[in-house]
Design an enzyme around this catalytic site. Structure first.
Site, PDB file in Angstrom:
ATOM      1  N   ASP A  12       4.523  91.196  38.077  1.00  0.00           N
ATOM      2  CA  ASP A  12       4.873  92.477  37.783  1.00  0.00           C
ATOM      3  C   ASP A  12       5.695  93.067  36.455  1.00  0.00           C
ATOM      4  OD1 ASP A  12       4.282  95.139  38.104  1.00  0.00           O
ATOM      5  OD2 ASP A  12       5.689  95.554  39.802  1.00  0.00           O
ATOM      6  N   HIS A  29       0.737  93.675  28.700  1.00  0.00           N
ATOM      7  CA  HIS A  29      -0.183  92.588  29.481  1.00  0.00           C
ATOM      8  C   HIS A  29      -0.668  91.688  28.502  1.00  0.00           C
ATOM      9  CE1 HIS A  29      -0.621  95.901  32.433  1.00  0.00           C
ATOM     10  NE2 HIS A  29      -1.099  96.919  31.635  1.00  0.00           N
ATOM     11  N   LEU A 124      -3.876  70.604  40.508  1.00  0.00           N
ATOM     12  CA  LEU A 124      -3.441  72.166  41.115  1.00  0.00           C
ATOM     13  C   LEU A 124      -4.631  72.947  41.346  1.00  0.00           C
ATOM     14  CD1 LEU A 124      -0.692  74.016  41.600  1.00  0.00           C
ATOM     15  CD2 LEU A 124      -1.229  75.057  39.369  1.00  0.00           C
TER      16      LEU A 124
END
Ligand code: IPE
Ligand code: IPE
Ligand code: MG
Length: 224
Positions: A12, A29, A124
């Site tokens: 965020d 963004h 991962l």
């Protein structure tokens, strides 16, 4: 020392990062999407960490101005298109969590292609949460189980998009809330809130949070 298998992150602060510099939110963004790689690489290089779940777009984010939503969809498509070599090089398996049905067929196809192309990644699993909301996820799981005689913690947990408990949940951007993210899976997660805005978040900060996590007395309701 605590085991660390699953890290979840609420990325965020992109909009504020841009606005602080007098720039438009979309610049934030873009910068934020560039940060994903470093944190993913850090986790892929630490064998103990099996999964990294990143919150990229929530079921509530459709409420944003149309132009911002359109920009985020384009950015996502661009990200999925360009990051394949990086996923392959890092040995990362990509798996979306969330409800893909609201995306355009072209975007849905890009998501499943990246899942398919990275499916042999062993270092991962990166869950990217897209049109994700815990309430939506739990409701879809319950509906998929409605013919079962008895729903159990195990059967419901296994019907969720993300079937794994979160050990460490980090939210950047200074807010102290979960915003409908991995509520079931984070029942016993350790929560860390950082004031750093996501585009400024580094693997060094992640490392220092992990060091603090390692020394927490995790009791899970028992005694030690
Ligand atoms: C997080 O950054 C990214 C998304 C929710 C898509 P924000 O866009 O929420 O940034 P702030 O919180 O407004 O600064
Ligand atoms: C949460 O951030 C969602 C993502 C990071 C993708 P928001 O910015 O949407 O959350 P609120 O509105 O502050 O709760
Ligand atoms: Mg925000």
């Amino acid at each position: 020392m605590n085991e660390l298998k699953h890290i979840a992150m609420i990325m965020d602060g992109n909009g504020r990062w841009a606005q602080c510099q007098g720039k438009k939110r979309f610049v934030g963004h873009e910068a934020g999407s560039e940060r994903v790689r470093e944190v993913t690489r850090y986790c892929a290089e630490h064998p103990e960490i099996e999964r990294l779940s990143l919150f990229a777009f929530s079921t509530e984010n459709w409420k944003r101005p149309k132009l911002e939503v359109e920009f985020l969809m384009k950015l996502l498509s661009h990200y999925l298109e360009k990051e394949l070599p990086t996923y392959l090089e890092m040995g990362v398996k990509f798996e979306m969590i969330g409800d893909a049905s609201r995306f355009t067929p072209a975007l849905q196809k890009q998501i499943s292609e990246l899942e398919e192309e990275t499916k042999h990644g062993t270092r991962l699993i990166q869950h990217l949460a897209l049109n994700y909301g815990s309430r939506n996820e739990i409701l879809r799981a319950i509906n998929s189980l409605k013919n079962s005689e008895m729903v159990t913690e195990e059967s419901l947990g296994n019907a969720l998009d993300c079937k794994h408990n979160v050990d460490l949940l980090i939210r950047t951007g200074g807010e102290h809330r979960l915003s409908n993210y991995l509520l079931w899976q984070s029942a016993y997660a350790e929560l860390f809130f950082s004031d750093t805005l996501w585009p400024d978040f580094t693997s060094a900060e992640l490392e220092s949070i992990i060091a603090r996590f390692k020394n927490i007395d995790r009791r899970f309701g028992g005694v030690k």
